[in-house]
Scaffold this motif. Sequence first.
Motif, PDB file in Angstrom:
ATOM      1  N   GLN A 182       0.804  -1.210   0.000  1.00 49.70           N
ATOM      2  CA  GLN A 182       0.000   0.000   0.000  1.00 49.70           C
ATOM      3  C   GLN A 182       0.846   1.274   0.000  1.00 49.70           C
ATOM      4  N   THR A 183       1.850   1.333   0.861  1.00 47.24           N
ATOM      5  CA  THR A 183       2.591   2.588   1.060  1.00 47.24           C
ATOM      6  C   THR A 183       4.099   2.411   1.065  1.00 47.24           C
ATOM      7  N   GLY A 184       4.593   1.236   0.723  1.00 50.42           N
ATOM      8  CA  GLY A 184       6.015   0.981   0.807  1.00 50.42           C
ATOM      9  C   GLY A 184       6.353   0.401   2.180  1.00 50.42           C
ATOM     10  N   PRO A 185       7.633   0.058   2.372  1.00 46.60           N
ATOM     11  CA  PRO A 185       8.807   0.387   1.558  1.00 46.60           C
ATOM     12  C   PRO A 185       9.028  -0.572   0.384  1.00 46.60           C
ATOM     13  N   PRO A 186       9.594  -0.066  -0.720  1.00 45.14           N
ATOM     14  CA  PRO A 186       9.912  -0.915  -1.868  1.00 45.14           C
ATOM     15  C   PRO A 186      11.242  -1.634  -1.651  1.00 45.14           C
ATOM     16  N   PHE A 187      11.227  -2.684  -0.841  1.00 43.56           N
ATOM     17  CA  PHE A 187      12.459  -3.381  -0.462  1.00 43.56           C
ATOM     18  C   PHE A 187      12.946  -4.276  -1.604  1.00 43.56           C
ATOM     19  N   PRO A 188      14.207  -4.720  -1.572  1.00 39.24           N
ATOM     20  CA  PRO A 188      14.768  -5.506  -2.679  1.00 39.24           C
ATOM     21  C   PRO A 188      14.082  -6.857  -2.849  1.00 39.24           C
ATOM     22  N   PHE A 189      13.923  -7.265  -4.091  1.00 38.76           N
ATOM     23  CA  PHE A 189      13.323  -8.573  -4.398  1.00 38.76           C
ATOM     24  C   PHE A 189      14.180  -9.706  -3.851  1.00 38.76           C
ATOM     25  N   LYS A 190      15.483  -9.531  -3.832  1.00 44.09           N
ATOM     26  CA  LYS A 190      16.356 -10.599  -3.362  1.00 44.09           C
ATOM     27  C   LYS A 190      16.065 -10.943  -1.907  1.00 44.09           C
ATOM     28  N   ARG A 191      15.753  -9.942  -1.108  1.00 51.20           N
ATOM     29  CA  ARG A 191      15.387 -10.210   0.295  1.00 51.20           C
ATOM     30  C   ARG A 191      14.122 -11.057   0.344  1.00 51.20           C
ATOM     31  N   TYR A 192      13.135 -10.693  -0.464  1.00 47.77           N
ATOM     32  CA  TYR A 192      11.896 -11.464  -0.484  1.00 47.77           C
ATOM     33  C   TYR A 192      12.165 -12.911  -0.899  1.00 47.77           C
ATOM     34  N   ARG A 193      12.933 -13.094  -1.964  1.00 42.06           N
ATOM     35  CA  ARG A 193      13.189 -14.456  -2.460  1.00 42.06           C
ATOM     36  C   ARG A 193      13.920 -15.294  -1.420  1.00 42.06           C
ATOM     37  N   MET A 194      14.946 -14.738  -0.806  1.00 36.57           N
ATOM     38  CA  MET A 194      15.745 -15.518   0.134  1.00 36.57           C
ATOM     39  C   MET A 194      14.968 -15.792   1.414  1.00 36.57           C
ATOM     40  N   PHE A 195      14.111 -14.863   1.808  1.00 35.13           N
ATOM     41  CA  PHE A 195      13.325 -15.084   3.021  1.00 35.13           C
ATOM     42  C   PHE A 195      12.280 -16.178   2.789  1.00 35.13           C
ATOM     43  N   THR A 196      11.559 -16.106   1.692  1.00 33.67           N
ATOM     44  CA  THR A 196      10.495 -17.076   1.446  1.00 33.67           C
ATOM     45  C   THR A 196      11.043 -18.468   1.143  1.00 33.67           C
ATOM     46  N   SER A 197      12.276 -18.551   0.639  1.00 32.91           N
ATOM     47  CA  SER A 197      12.884 -19.860   0.357  1.00 32.91           C
ATOM     48  C   SER A 197      13.798 -20.309   1.484  1.00 32.91           C
ATOM     49  N   ARG A 198      13.928 -19.450   2.523  1.00 34.19           N
ATOM     50  CA  ARG A 198      14.742 -19.737   3.716  1.00 34.19           C
ATOM     51  C   ARG A 198      16.174 -20.114   3.342  1.00 34.19           C
ATOM     52  N   ARG A 199      16.767 -19.262   2.523  1.00 26.15           N
ATOM     53  CA  ARG A 199      18.149 -19.459   2.115  1.00 26.15           C
ATOM     54  C   ARG A 199      19.057 -18.479   2.839  1.00 26.15           C
ATOM     55  N   GLY A 200      20.362 -18.770   2.849  1.00 25.91           N
ATOM     56  CA  GLY A 200      21.346 -17.868   3.438  1.00 25.91           C
ATOM     57  C   GLY A 200      21.082 -17.639   4.918  1.00 25.91           C
ATOM     58  N   LYS A 201      21.142 -16.396   5.324  1.00 25.73           N
ATOM     59  CA  LYS A 201      20.963 -16.057   6.744  1.00 25.73           C
ATOM     60  C   LYS A 201      19.543 -16.340   7.224  1.00 25.73           C
ATOM     61  N   PHE A 202      18.604 -16.559   6.295  1.00 20.17           N
ATOM     62  CA  PHE A 202      17.239 -16.884   6.687  1.00 20.17           C
ATOM     63  C   PHE A 202      17.024 -18.388   6.854  1.00 20.17           C
ATOM     64  N   GLY A 203      18.097 -19.177   6.702  1.00 19.09           N
ATOM     65  CA  GLY A 203      17.981 -20.620   6.858  1.00 19.09           C
ATOM     66  C   GLY A 203      17.806 -21.050   8.296  1.00 19.09           C
ATOM     67  N   VAL A 204      18.135 -20.187   9.221  1.00 21.67           N
ATOM     68  CA  VAL A 204      17.999 -20.508  10.648  1.00 21.67           C
ATOM     69  C   VAL A 204      16.567 -20.233  11.093  1.00 21.67           C
ATOM     70  N   ASP A 205      16.242 -20.680  12.313  1.00 20.10           N
ATOM     71  CA  ASP A 205      14.956 -20.325  12.901  1.00 20.10           C
ATOM     72  C   ASP A 205      14.971 -18.844  13.232  1.00 20.10           C
ATOM     73  N   ILE A 206      14.004 -18.111  12.731  1.00 16.51           N
ATOM     74  CA  ILE A 206      13.944 -16.664  12.971  1.00 16.51           C
ATOM     75  C   ILE A 206      13.616 -16.426  14.444  1.00 16.51           C
ATOM     76  N   PRO A 207      14.460 -15.685  15.165  1.00 18.59           N
ATOM     77  CA  PRO A 207      14.201 -15.471  16.592  1.00 18.59           C
ATOM     78  C   PRO A 207      13.021 -14.533  16.829  1.00 18.59           C
ATOM     79  N   SER A 208      12.598 -14.459  18.068  1.00 21.49           N
ATOM     80  CA  SER A 208      11.513 -13.551  18.431  1.00 21.49           C
ATOM     81  C   SER A 208      12.030 -12.116  18.469  1.00 21.49           C
ATOM     82  N   PRO A 209      11.258 -11.155  17.985  1.00 19.89           N
ATOM     83  CA  PRO A 209      11.691  -9.749  18.044  1.00 19.89           C
ATOM     84  C   PRO A 209      11.415  -9.097  19.394  1.00 19.89           C
ATOM     85  N   GLY A 210      10.901  -9.862  20.349  1.00 20.47           N
ATOM     86  CA  GLY A 210      10.601  -9.283  21.656  1.00 20.47           C
ATOM     87  C   GLY A 210       9.447  -8.298  21.576  1.00 20.47           C
ATOM     88  N   ARG A 211       9.605  -7.170  22.242  1.00 20.87           N
ATOM     89  CA  ARG A 211       8.546  -6.153  22.280  1.00 20.87           C
ATOM     90  C   ARG A 211       8.722  -5.069  21.218  1.00 20.87           C
TER      91      ARG A 211
END
Length: 483
Positions: A182-211
């Motif tokens: 709706q309003t951005g941010p227009p982040f890089p496609f590579k981040r989206y691809r690697m996150f959704t495929s859980r590659r690279g640094k996203f291969g680990v279990d994503i920790p909790s962001p806390g509060r």
Amino acid sequence: MVTMNLGDIATAIGIPEIAVRLILTLFAAQPLAIVYRRLVVDRRASPYVHHAYFTLTGLALSYFCYGIAVVNSLVTICSTYVLIRLAAALNRPTLAPAAVFLFSMGYLLVGYYFSSTDSYDINWTTPQCVLTLKLISIAYDWSDGRAHVDEHVDDDLQKRPIGDLPSLAEMYGYGYHFGSFQTGPPFPFKRYRMFTSRRGKFGVDIPSPGRLPERQLLKGILSLGIHSIFMIYVNSQTLQSEPFISLPMPLGYLLCGLFGFVFATKYASIWLLMDAANVWSGMSYDTDKEKHGSVTWDSMTNILPYNLLFGTNMMTLIPSINIHTNQFVLHYIYKRLRFLNSKTLSQLGVMMFLSIWHGFHDGYFVAFFLCELPFVSAERHMMETFSPYFQSSPVLRYTAAFIGFTEKWIVWGYGLLVFQLLHTERVMPMWRNLYYLPHIICPIIWVMGSPMKRAVRKLWPLRSGGGGGNKGDETNGMVKKRQ
């Protein structure tokens, strides 16, 4: 029983119904992010589940806001996919960026032509302008990946090129991602691809962001509340009213500063809400290699409220707002104009792109070419001359900080008047009453900048080690990246 629809609510609070719908979609992104994190990310679902979730939720939010006009985004994403595939079939990857750029920008501008009015519009072109940046970036990233084939196996997300063609499912998921559509941010496609495929640094279990997401959400709600209150008194109508136009010049400039602040709270509320959703979903997750792999959550941050509010010059303000759009124009516009062999011409190219990207109203062109560019340039001249002297004592440092803080808000608000009112003739009575001082002072600084700098250095020679310019802007105090 008394029932109220959204139109009644919008009328009661004095804002357009479409604005109420847009705000509701920003809040809806929060529970959507939590569900996504629990049911998709934490369960390590297939990439296609990610794409389907983003596509369906994004389409639903878009339809809620714009109705059948959602077809425009469906068409442009599919058409971009076809153009990139055609470039691949022809083995001409460099054709993809040019074709997608012309098609996406052309489609957006045609949309502006047929849907824009003489006031600030919220319609299907609002998310379309963000989508345009996303689609252009995909074409460039794929073309760059083909030119440098080894880049696509590099897990460093600072490198944007991708090696493999994006699938249609990926492109729809990326385009309709609820944390940015709706309003951005227009982040890089590579981040989206690697996150959704859980590659690279996203291969680990994503920790909790806390509060952290709750804090960002509360900041967004606070900013929205502040904006709503001040907008009652400082809005497009009051700015053009006779009482404002006839204010004494000092009060007029103070009101410009207040308008700049009110303008900032609008975008702060939008992007803080989006930041909360992106942290909740995990999409903002990153690791800082400079801090030995420590977890960070600022990769999707699009505004730095502390810098924005308390920075002491426009050179700290501008990089603190709409961060990812600034990165887009740096990477895909400014750096692509290297062949001009001139930083000035490249800057002018950036200003032209941003003006056209916002729409056809002449106020956008005036705001970028005759306000932002000269005002920042003049400020830089002054800081290069006087900044080293401000470091000689705490009194001078704080005095310089106060002057810079005041100048930042007043000059920024002065320039934003034409951006908000869209047309130069609407703002001229206000600027006339303010004697056009920023526009008069800037050329004087340009002409006198170098002689003034030499004269100051001659009269007050700098001591050895006493400072050297404004790199990093020592007068603004150190500001935090994640507030």
